[in-house]
Design an enzyme around this catalytic site. Structure first.
Site, mmCIF file in Angstrom:
data_model
loop_
_atom_site.group_PDB
_atom_site.id
_atom_site.type_symbol
_atom_site.label_atom_id
_atom_site.label_comp_id
_atom_site.label_asym_id
_atom_site.label_seq_id
_atom_site.Cartn_x
_atom_site.Cartn_y
_atom_site.Cartn_z
ATOM 1 N N LYS A 54 0.843 -1.202 0.000
ATOM 2 C CA LYS A 54 0.000 0.000 0.000
ATOM 3 C C LYS A 54 0.876 1.249 0.000
ATOM 4 C CE LYS A 54 -3.737 -2.391 2.382
ATOM 5 N NZ LYS A 54 -4.378 -2.732 3.660
ATOM 6 N N GLN A 98 -4.370 -1.214 9.856
ATOM 7 C CA GLN A 98 -4.203 -2.519 9.234
ATOM 8 C C GLN A 98 -4.731 -3.629 10.160
ATOM 9 O OE1 GLN A 98 -3.029 -3.176 6.044
ATOM 10 N NE2 GLN A 98 -3.711 -5.246 6.488
ATOM 11 N N ASP A 124 -11.035 3.252 4.527
ATOM 12 C CA ASP A 124 -11.471 1.864 4.360
ATOM 13 C C ASP A 124 -12.988 1.779 4.231
ATOM 14 O OD1 ASP A 124 -9.524 -0.090 4.104
ATOM 15 O OD2 ASP A 124 -9.091 -0.150 6.262
#
Ligand code: NAP
Length: 309
Positions: A54, A98, A124
Site C-alpha cells: 500500500k 491494518q 477503508d
C-alpha cells in the site's frame, strides 16, 4: 470456450493513472500532497507485506504515505490515542488501521478502533456512519474491495442492471457492501453464507457470481450458469502441493511456479469454471490489485472533500 479474463492489474493501473492529474491539481492548490497514514500494530508478517504494498503504490501515485508502527504489546488506549491524534492532525487526509490487530488487545478492540476513526478520514469505509451512507446510496468513502469489483465490472462493460447476482460471503468488509453496491446498480441480489441451504442451486441462477469466503476451489463448474460473470475475491496462500495439484493439474503452469517457490495463492473458484463462465477474474491478478487502487482513490477523495469544506 474459455471465459474472458477480467484483468484487475490493468484496471488498477488505469485507475491509478487517472488519479495522477487529480493528485497534481491538489498539490498545486494546497502546496502539499494528499496524505495517507497507515497504522500498523504488531508483527503479523502478512500485514507487513500488505502495508509495504500500500505504501509503495501510494508513493507511486504521488500521495504522502506515513506508516505509524506500534509494538505488539501496545495497549488499546495507546492505539486509540494514535487514532485520535491522527483525527486531529489537519495534514492527515486518510487513516487506515491494518487488520488484524494483535489478539492481546481483546476481541472488541478492532471495532472500537475502527469506530474511533473520523468518518471523513475513513478511507477503508468501515465506520458505521459511512456504512449507513452506503446503505442509503450516498457514501463517498466505501470499502475498497467491493468498490474495486464494481470498477472492474463497469470498465469491462459487464451489464449489472436487471441481472441476478449472488454474493457468497457476508463479511462487513466484502460480502455485505458488495451486495449493497450491486443492489444500488439495479441487480437482484442474493447473499449466501455458511448456513445457506442449496447454495449450489442458488449460485447456478446467478448472472454475476461473486465469491468472498476464503475456501480454495469452493465454486465448482456445476455451480455456475454457462456464460455467467464470476468474480473471485478469495485469496488463500497455500503451501499444500496436493491442493494445488487437485486444482490445477500436475502438468499445469501453476505447478511449475509452485515447485519453484513452494507456495502459491489460490482463489475460491475452481479453475474448471474458466470453461463455463463468460467472464472471470484470475487469482492472482484479479480483485487484489484493485483493492489498493481503490484505497488510493478513497484517500484522494477524502483529501478533496476535506479541502472543499
Ligand atoms: P470473513 O470475514 O472470514 O468472511 C467469510 C465469509 O464466508 C463469512 O460470511 C462466512 O459465512 C462465509 N463462508 C465461509 N465458509 C463458507 C462456506 N463453506 N459456505 C458458504 N459461506 C462460507 O472473510 P473476508 O474478510 O470477507 O474475506 C473473504 C476472502 O476474501 C478471503 O479469502 C480474503 O483473503 C479475501 N479478501 C480478498 C481481498 C482482496 O483484496 N482481493 C480483500 C479482502 C478479503 P458465515 O458468515 O456464515 O460464517
Amino acid at each position: 470456450m474459455a471465459a474472458n479474463r477480467l484483468d484487475g492489474t490493468a484496471c488498477a493501473a488505469a485507475i491509478k493513472s487517472e488519479l495522477a492529474p487529480r493528485v497534481s491539481a491538489f498539490v498545486s492548490q494546497h502546496r502539499r500532497a494528499p496524505s495517507l497514514h497507515i497504522l500498523l500494530v504488531g508483527d503479523d508478517p502478512a500485514s507487513h507485506v500488505y502495508v509495504r504494498n500500500k505504501e509503495r503504490a501510494g508513493i507511486e501515485t504521488g500521495l504522502q504515505v506515513t506508516v505509524r508502527r506500534m509494538n505488539a504489546d501496545s495497549s488499546r488506549e495507546q492505539v486509540l490515542g494514535m487514532v485520535h491524534q491522527l483525527n486531529d492532525d489537519p495534514t492527515c487526509d486518510g487513516i487506515l488501521v491494518q487488520a488484524p490487530l494483535p489478539a492481546s488487545l481483546g476481541r472488541a478492540a478492532t471495532q472500537d478502533v475502527f469506530d474511533a476513526i473520523s468518518p471523513v478520514k475513513d478511507v477503508d469505509g468501515f465506520h458505521p456512519l459511512n456504512v449507513g451512507l452506503l446503505v442509503q446510496g450516498r457514501a463517498t468513502l466505501m470499502p475498497c474491495t467491493p468498490s474495486g469489483v464494481i470498477e472492474l465490472l463497469e470498465r469491462s462493460k459487464i451489464a449489472i442492471a436487471g441481472t441476478r447476482s449472488v454474493v457468497i460471503g457476508r463479511s462487513e468488509i466484502v460480502g455485505k457492501p458488495m451486495a449493497l453496491m450491486l443492489l444500488q446498480r439495479d441487480s437482484t441480489v442474493t447473499i449466501c453464507h455458511s448456513r445457506t441451504k442449496d447454495l449450489a442451486g442458488i449460485a447456478r441462477d446467478a448472472d454475476i457470481l461473486v465469491s468472498a469466503i476464503g475456501r480454495p476451489g469452493f465454486v465448482t463448474p456445476d455451480m455456475v450458469k454457462p456464460g455467467a460473470t464470476v468474480v473471485d475475491v478469495g485469496i488463500s496462500p497455500t503451501a499444500d502441493r496436493q491442493l494445488v495439484v487437485s486444482l490445477f493439474g500436475v502438468a499445469s503452469e501453476r505447478m511449475v511456479g509452485f515447485d519453484k517457490k513452494g507456495t502459491t495463492v489460490v482463489g475460491d473458484v475452481h479453475p474448471g469454471v474458466w470453461s463455463v463462465a463468460g467472464a472471470m477474474t484470475p487469482v492472482p491478478g484479479g480483485v487484489g490489485p484493485l483493492t489498493i487502487a481503490l484505497l488510493l482513490k478513497n484517500t484522494l477523495a477524502a483529501a478533496e472533500s476535506r479541502a472543499a469544506r
